[in-house]
Design a protein around this motif. Structure first.
Motif, PDB file in Angstrom:
ATOM      1  N   THR A  86      -9.079   6.683 -11.343  1.00 29.09           N
ATOM      2  CA  THR A  86     -10.031   7.429 -10.974  1.00 29.09           C
ATOM      3  C   THR A  86     -10.883   6.971  -9.605  1.00 29.09           C
ATOM      4  O   THR A  86     -11.484   7.955  -9.015  1.00 29.09           O
ATOM      5  CB  THR A  86     -11.045   8.049 -12.148  1.00 29.09           C
ATOM      6  N   THR A  87     -11.126   5.690  -9.721  1.00 30.07           N
ATOM      7  CA  THR A  87     -12.197   5.280  -8.765  1.00 30.07           C
ATOM      8  C   THR A  87     -11.362   4.457  -7.604  1.00 30.07           C
ATOM      9  O   THR A  87     -12.067   3.692  -6.868  1.00 30.07           O
ATOM     10  CB  THR A  87     -13.135   4.406  -9.430  1.00 30.07           C
ATOM     11  N   ASP A  88     -10.121   4.243  -7.708  1.00 28.81           N
ATOM     12  CA  ASP A  88      -9.335   3.445  -6.667  1.00 28.81           C
ATOM     13  C   ASP A  88      -9.410   4.042  -5.226  1.00 28.81           C
ATOM     14  O   ASP A  88      -8.724   4.978  -4.934  1.00 28.81           O
ATOM     15  CB  ASP A  88      -7.996   3.359  -7.190  1.00 28.81           C
ATOM     16  N   LEU A  89     -10.003   3.464  -4.353  1.00 28.11           N
ATOM     17  CA  LEU A  89      -9.796   3.785  -3.025  1.00 28.11           C
ATOM     18  C   LEU A  89      -8.571   3.830  -2.462  1.00 28.11           C
ATOM     19  O   LEU A  89      -8.342   4.676  -1.404  1.00 28.11           O
ATOM     20  CB  LEU A  89     -11.139   2.887  -1.955  1.00 28.11           C
ATOM     21  N   ALA A  90      -7.788   2.910  -2.726  1.00 29.14           N
ATOM     22  CA  ALA A  90      -6.252   3.104  -2.104  1.00 29.14           C
ATOM     23  C   ALA A  90      -5.458   4.226  -2.512  1.00 29.14           C
ATOM     24  O   ALA A  90      -4.866   5.070  -1.645  1.00 29.14           O
ATOM     25  CB  ALA A  90      -5.382   1.767  -2.658  1.00 29.14           C
ATOM     26  N   ILE A  91      -5.691   4.771  -3.694  1.00 31.06           N
ATOM     27  CA  ILE A  91      -5.105   5.939  -4.174  1.00 31.06           C
ATOM     28  C   ILE A  91      -5.729   7.057  -3.469  1.00 31.06           C
ATOM     29  O   ILE A  91      -5.219   8.110  -2.850  1.00 31.06           O
ATOM     30  CB  ILE A  91      -5.258   6.105  -5.548  1.00 31.06           C
ATOM     31  N   PHE A  92      -7.176   7.167  -3.316  1.00 26.21           N
ATOM     32  CA  PHE A  92      -7.919   8.086  -2.657  1.00 26.21           C
ATOM     33  C   PHE A  92      -7.456   8.319  -1.287  1.00 26.21           C
ATOM     34  O   PHE A  92      -7.402   9.348  -0.935  1.00 26.21           O
ATOM     35  CB  PHE A  92      -9.352   7.936  -2.834  1.00 26.21           C
ATOM     36  N   LEU A 144       2.282  -1.470   8.066  1.00 25.93           N
ATOM     37  CA  LEU A 144       1.397  -1.569   6.918  1.00 25.93           C
ATOM     38  C   LEU A 144       2.200  -1.121   5.846  1.00 25.93           C
ATOM     39  O   LEU A 144       1.797  -2.025   4.491  1.00 25.93           O
ATOM     40  CB  LEU A 144       0.121  -0.901   7.127  1.00 25.93           C
ATOM     41  N   MET A 145       2.851  -0.050   5.421  1.00 26.44           N
ATOM     42  CA  MET A 145       3.366   0.676   4.465  1.00 26.44           C
ATOM     43  C   MET A 145       4.387  -0.540   3.809  1.00 26.44           C
ATOM     44  O   MET A 145       4.442  -0.770   2.634  1.00 26.44           O
ATOM     45  CB  MET A 145       3.923   1.688   4.635  1.00 26.44           C
ATOM     46  N   ILE A 146       5.376  -1.077   4.776  1.00 27.39           N
ATOM     47  CA  ILE A 146       6.407  -1.973   4.440  1.00 27.39           C
ATOM     48  C   ILE A 146       5.725  -3.277   3.650  1.00 27.39           C
ATOM     49  O   ILE A 146       6.237  -3.731   2.659  1.00 27.39           O
ATOM     50  CB  ILE A 146       7.194  -2.357   5.565  1.00 27.39           C
ATOM     51  N   ILE A 147       4.802  -3.920   4.270  1.00 27.76           N
ATOM     52  CA  ILE A 147       4.154  -4.784   3.860  1.00 27.76           C
ATOM     53  C   ILE A 147       3.533  -4.531   2.372  1.00 27.76           C
ATOM     54  O   ILE A 147       3.446  -5.388   1.454  1.00 27.76           O
ATOM     55  CB  ILE A 147       3.132  -5.469   4.700  1.00 27.76           C
ATOM     56  N   GLY A 148       2.708  -3.416   2.429  1.00 23.86           N
ATOM     57  CA  GLY A 148       1.931  -3.115   1.167  1.00 23.86           C
ATOM     58  C   GLY A 148       3.009  -2.814  -0.037  1.00 23.86           C
ATOM     59  O   GLY A 148       2.640  -3.222  -1.000  1.00 23.86           O
ATOM     60  N   ASN A 149       3.983  -2.075   0.302  1.00 25.49           N
ATOM     61  CA  ASN A 149       4.870  -1.696  -0.778  1.00 25.49           C
ATOM     62  C   ASN A 149       5.726  -2.944  -1.365  1.00 25.49           C
ATOM     63  O   ASN A 149       5.951  -3.164  -2.355  1.00 25.49           O
ATOM     64  CB  ASN A 149       5.919  -0.532  -0.215  1.00 25.49           C
ATOM     65  N   LEU A 172      11.406  11.003  -0.720  1.00 26.47           N
ATOM     66  CA  LEU A 172      11.666  10.153  -1.902  1.00 26.47           C
ATOM     67  C   LEU A 172      10.630   9.053  -1.534  1.00 26.47           C
ATOM     68  O   LEU A 172      10.068   8.367  -2.518  1.00 26.47           O
ATOM     69  CB  LEU A 172      13.002   9.756  -1.873  1.00 26.47           C
ATOM     70  N   TYR A 173      10.549   8.609  -0.402  1.00 20.41           N
ATOM     71  CA  TYR A 173       9.889   7.522   0.259  1.00 20.41           C
ATOM     72  C   TYR A 173       8.314   7.884  -0.142  1.00 20.41           C
ATOM     73  O   TYR A 173       7.541   6.770  -0.600  1.00 20.41           O
ATOM     74  CB  TYR A 173       9.819   7.202   1.732  1.00 20.41           C
ATOM     75  N   SER A 174       7.841   8.981   0.074  1.00 25.42           N
ATOM     76  CA  SER A 174       6.415   9.317  -0.199  1.00 25.42           C
ATOM     77  C   SER A 174       6.107   9.134  -1.624  1.00 25.42           C
ATOM     78  O   SER A 174       5.135   8.873  -1.838  1.00 25.42           O
ATOM     79  CB  SER A 174       6.296  10.878   0.358  1.00 25.42           C
ATOM     80  N   ILE A 175       7.084   9.898  -2.478  1.00 26.76           N
ATOM     81  CA  ILE A 175       6.812   9.631  -3.824  1.00 26.76           C
ATOM     82  C   ILE A 175       6.923   8.301  -4.655  1.00 26.76           C
ATOM     83  O   ILE A 175       5.982   7.839  -5.089  1.00 26.76           O
ATOM     84  CB  ILE A 175       7.907  10.541  -4.716  1.00 26.76           C
ATOM     85  N   SER A 176       7.785   7.630  -3.929  1.00 26.99           N
ATOM     86  CA  SER A 176       7.828   5.936  -4.371  1.00 26.99           C
ATOM     87  C   SER A 176       6.580   5.247  -3.710  1.00 26.99           C
ATOM     88  O   SER A 176       6.158   4.395  -4.710  1.00 26.99           O
ATOM     89  CB  SER A 176       9.012   5.371  -3.855  1.00 26.99           C
ATOM     90  N   SER A 177       6.185   5.552  -2.851  1.00 29.45           N
ATOM     91  CA  SER A 177       4.838   4.821  -2.201  1.00 29.45           C
ATOM     92  C   SER A 177       3.682   5.174  -2.901  1.00 29.45           C
ATOM     93  O   SER A 177       2.890   4.203  -3.184  1.00 29.45           O
ATOM     94  CB  SER A 177       4.791   5.029  -0.621  1.00 29.45           C
ATOM     95  N   PHE A 178       3.682   6.531  -3.284  1.00 27.64           N
ATOM     96  CA  PHE A 178       2.405   6.939  -4.032  1.00 27.64           C
ATOM     97  C   PHE A 178       2.570   6.315  -5.543  1.00 27.64           C
ATOM     98  O   PHE A 178       1.501   6.015  -6.057  1.00 27.64           O
ATOM     99  CB  PHE A 178       2.502   8.364  -4.049  1.00 27.64           C
ATOM    100  N   TYR A 179       3.591   6.293  -6.071  1.00 26.20           N
ATOM    101  CA  TYR A 179       3.936   5.622  -7.380  1.00 26.20           C
ATOM    102  C   TYR A 179       3.336   4.249  -7.314  1.00 26.20           C
ATOM    103  O   TYR A 179       2.876   3.602  -8.374  1.00 26.20           O
ATOM    104  CB  TYR A 179       5.635   5.811  -7.939  1.00 26.20           C
ATOM    105  N   LEU A 180       3.910   3.441  -6.406  1.00 31.91           N
ATOM    106  CA  LEU A 180       3.413   1.996  -6.115  1.00 31.91           C
ATOM    107  C   LEU A 180       2.068   1.498  -6.187  1.00 31.91           C
ATOM    108  O   LEU A 180       1.557   0.923  -6.733  1.00 31.91           O
ATOM    109  CB  LEU A 180       4.216   1.408  -4.950  1.00 31.91           C
ATOM    110  N   ILE A 181       1.242   2.671  -5.369  1.00 32.25           N
ATOM    111  CA  ILE A 181      -0.240   2.553  -5.175  1.00 32.25           C
ATOM    112  C   ILE A 181      -0.709   2.571  -6.493  1.00 32.25           C
ATOM    113  O   ILE A 181      -1.750   1.873  -7.028  1.00 32.25           O
ATOM    114  CB  ILE A 181      -0.450   3.507  -4.166  1.00 32.25           C
TER     115      ILE A 181
END
Length: 481
Positions: free
Chosen positions: A330-336, A258-263, A313-322
């Motif tokens: 502030t209201t984005d459920l994907a970030i939450f 899921l992460m590979i597809i989403g990123n 680095l992967y965690s940081i880059s994934s969070f940045y992309l989201i």
């Protein structure tokens, strides 16, 4: 709810009910059954006693004592809990691709086999680590939708802030974190502090402290993991970073997909700089390499310095992309969900005890985050719809086949045990189950063997010997010749 969707929920309920009925009691459940057998007063007394002598998880302990003895009831309740989690995820996310609702059950069907054995079919682990997620998701669904609550709703939400922390420590901290997040979001939206949310936060903190600072927790901490407990704050974190990587990324294959597809989708649609986009593609695809290497090569581990650096680095880059994909941070459920997912394992950095069951919330919450991302960029066509249906069928058939085999072996072992008791045999020989059958179903330590004998009414002086099984493909049980 659409009629067709109702049928699908009923189908999932019946599927999980069949799995629960086929799955025998195992591990700690043998002892918990014996507690429940002594009646409701003893169940409550035991939960109170454990609070003062072993753990502060009063609510989960009470439910374990009640439902383990009444396993028929647990079969129904647990099936309802799983389907309710699937429903709540779909309800909270409100996917624009309605066919994506059939991907949510795949989070359960394609979870790590050992995670499934500890969180889905092992009663003690299931009640402690899965029931609480249903309550958390319900709480999120209510508080996310609105900031003003009726008197009845307020009482219910207050009750949840008392009950949820009494299940397990790291989920108690996540509830506190969720309350803080919602207070901040509400303040940014209304420019004032919501008093009810503040009360919820205070109650959740008090409940957590009542659990965490219980006499039982303190006593248990003094008896176990003394070496880890002697470490300072930073030493504990450094010690646990390999565990964080292993239980967040390495064991969770479906999440990795899921992460590979989403990123990839975020990079393709949101990163305009071509060289940067190509580098991110490469970086994202590389993530599968350490997972495969660690899975199939025991000499290589998540404590390898290159693996640690890569996944940080992967965690940081994934969070940045989201964040990059969001229109309203502030209201984005994907970030939450990504944030509370990472934090669910992050708070475990201060804990000496890790396992497949402790990381399930991370797997689920981060999985929800990436389903939201996929929903933003992908339109589910006929091919993808059929692929999703096929994956559901494969997952369900695989588990049904495996747990029919588990039940057949259980019946054979049960017959062997009864014959051994009748003939007063000094040595009862039973066949061991595969490692990813219900948690600790093979009584391989002193405590489990003691409770195993008491549960099956085997004389304490009788030796019980486990012999290797000859299952075909680790999936099909074959009777011993």
């Amino acid at each position: 709810m659409k009629k067709s969707l109702k049928k699908e929920y009923i189908l999932y309920f019946l599927f999980f009910l069949a799995i629960m009925c086929l799955s025998p009691i195992s591990g700690d459940d043998w002892g918990n059954y014996l507690v429940g057998k002594q009646g409701i007063r003893h169940m409550i007394g035991n939960a109170i006693g454990m609070y003062f002598s072993w753990e502060g998880r009063f609510v989960s302990r009470l439910l374990i004592n009640l439902l383990t003895y009444n396993k028929w009831l647990w079969n129904i309740v647990n099936s309802f809990v799983i389907v309710s989690i699937i429903y709540l995820i779909n309800n909270i996310c409100n996917f624009k691709n309605k066919k994506l609702t059939l991907v949510v059950p795949l989070i359960f069907l394609f979870t790590n086999l050992f995670t499934f054995s500890q969180v889905i079919v092992w009663i003690a682990g299931n009640i402690t680590y899965l029931f609480v997620i249903l309550l958390l998701l319900y709480y999120i669904s209510e508080v996310y939708k609105q900031s003003e609550f009726s008197s009845k709703k307020t009482i219910l939400l207050l009750s949840l802030n008392i009950i949820i922390p009494m299940f397990v420590e790291h989920m108690a901290i996540i509830l506190i974190l969720i309350n803080i997040i919602f207070i901040i979001i509400n303040y940014l939206k209304d420019k004032k502090i919501n008093k009810k949310l503040i009360i919820f936060l205070i109650i959740s903190i008090i409940s957590f402290l009542c659990m965490f600072l219980s006499p039982g927790n303190s006593l248990r901490s003094s008896m176990e993991n003394s070496d880890f407990n002697s470490l300072n704050f930073s030493q504990k974190i450094l010690y646990n970073i390999p565990n964080l990587i292993y239980y967040t990324y390495i064991i969770n294959y479906f999440l990795a997909i899921l992460m590979i597809i989403g990123n990839y989708l975020i990079t393709k649609n949101e990163i305009k700089n071509k060289p940067v986009r190509i580098l991110l593609y490469i970086f994202e695809l590389i993530s599968i390499i350490p997972i495969l290497v660690i899975t199939f090569n025991n000499k290589f581990s998540s404590s390898n310095i290159f693996t640690i650096i890569y996944f940080i680095l992967y965690s940081i880059s994934s969070f940045y992309l989201i964040i990059k994909s969001s229109k309203n941070i502030t209201t984005d459920l994907a970030i939450f969900f990504f944030f509370i997912g990472i934090c669910s394992n992050g708070v475990m950095l201060l804990s000496p005890t890790w396992g497949y069951r402790t990381s399930f919330s991370t797997y689920l919450f981060m999985g929800i985050s990436y389903l939201i991302i996929i929903d933003r960029y992908v339109r589910i066509n006929k091919f993808l719809n059929y692929l999703i249906i096929i994956c559901n069928i494969i997952g369900m058939l695989g588990y049904i086949t495996f747990y029919i085999s588990v039940h057949l072996q259980y019946m054979d072992n049960y017959e062997i045990i009864n014959k051994g008791i009748e003939t007063k045999s000094k040595n009862i020989v039973i066949v061991s189950y595969p490692a990813f059958a219900p948690c600790n179903i093979n009584p391989t330590n002193e405590y489990h063997m003691k409770k195993f004998k008491e549960y099956y009414k085997i004389d304490k002086d009788t030796e019980v010997t486990l012999v290797d099984n000859n299952w075909k493909f680790h999936l099909l049980y074959r009777r011993q010749s």
